[in-house]
Design a protein around this motif. Structure first.
Motif, short mmCIF file in Angstrom:
data_model
loop_
_atom_site.label_atom_id
_atom_site.label_comp_id
_atom_site.label_asym_id
_atom_site.label_seq_id
_atom_site.Cartn_x
_atom_site.Cartn_y
_atom_site.Cartn_z
N ALA A 1 24.64 9.61 -31.55
CA ALA A 1 23.42 9.13 -30.90
C ALA A 1 22.84 7.93 -31.65
CB ALA A 1 22.39 10.25 -30.81
N GLN A 2 22.92 7.94 -32.96
CA GLN A 2 22.44 6.81 -33.76
C GLN A 2 23.19 5.53 -33.40
OE1 GLN A 2 22.46 7.50 -38.05
NE2 GLN A 2 22.78 5.34 -38.45
N VAL A 3 24.49 5.63 -33.24
CA VAL A 3 25.32 4.48 -32.88
C VAL A 3 24.93 3.99 -31.49
CG1 VAL A 3 27.68 3.73 -32.38
CG2 VAL A 3 27.21 5.12 -34.41
N ALA A 4 24.76 4.91 -30.56
CA ALA A 4 24.37 4.54 -29.19
C ALA A 4 23.02 3.83 -29.19
CB ALA A 4 24.32 5.78 -28.31
N ARG A 5 22.07 4.36 -29.92
CA ARG A 5 20.72 3.75 -29.97
C ARG A 5 20.75 2.36 -30.59
NH1 ARG A 5 19.26 9.02 -31.71
NH2 ARG A 5 18.49 10.20 -29.92
N ALA A 6 21.62 2.15 -31.57
CA ALA A 6 21.74 0.83 -32.19
C ALA A 6 22.24 -0.19 -31.17
CB ALA A 6 22.68 0.89 -33.39
N GLY A 7 23.15 0.22 -30.33
CA GLY A 7 23.63 -0.67 -29.28
C GLY A 7 22.53 -1.03 -28.30
N ILE A 8 21.78 -0.03 -27.89
CA ILE A 8 20.68 -0.25 -26.94
C ILE A 8 19.60 -1.12 -27.56
CG2 ILE A 8 18.85 0.92 -25.64
CD1 ILE A 8 20.90 3.32 -25.41
#
Length: 139
Positions: free
Chosen positions: A123-130
């Protein structure tokens, strides 16, 4: 007639590359999927060393977050709290943490799904992309 925001190929690329950079910064081998608001794949990358199954899980998490308009972890929590009948929900296969919707002005534009490390790290990786997309939009 209403109009709505939509992710472009450039947006999906920006999100995916920023997510990939976040994973690389931590040395995490992951698969990353970016989908549109209908859950259709726009961008995908399986980084070196990511488990083969992560290439199936990441898009499923992204699709679940896009179609549900909420983080995929919400479904995991519902199931963990005993509502196991939710496992039969149609089209929702990635009911694990790591799928995060891309929201703008209350609209869901799509989602990012990540698989390969701890679910909170996915989720941390996904949020960084967003976040990279939101930074661009804030300019």
């Amino acid at each position: 007639m209403q109009s709505k925001w939509a992710l472009t190929a450039e947006d999906a690329d920006r999100i995916g590359r920023a997510a990939e950079a976040e994973a690389a910064m931590h040395g995490w081998a992951v698969s990353i999927a970016v989908v549109d608001d209908g859950g259709h794949l726009l961008w995908f990358k399986r980084t070196e060393g990511a488990a083969p199954i992560s290439a199936r899980i990441a898009p499923a998490k992204a699709q679940t977050a896009a179609l549900g308009r909420r983080e995929s972890r919400v479904y995991e929590e519902i199931i963990n709290q005993g509502r196991t009948a939710f496992l039969s929900a149609p089209l929702l296969e990635g009911m694990l943490e790591g799928g995060v919707p891309v929201l703008r002005d209350g609209q869901c534009l799509g989602a990012v799904g990540v698989s390969g490390v701890k679910s909170s790290e996915d989720a941390q990786v996904a949020r960084a992309g967003i976040a990279a997309l939101h930074e661009l939009l804030a300019r």
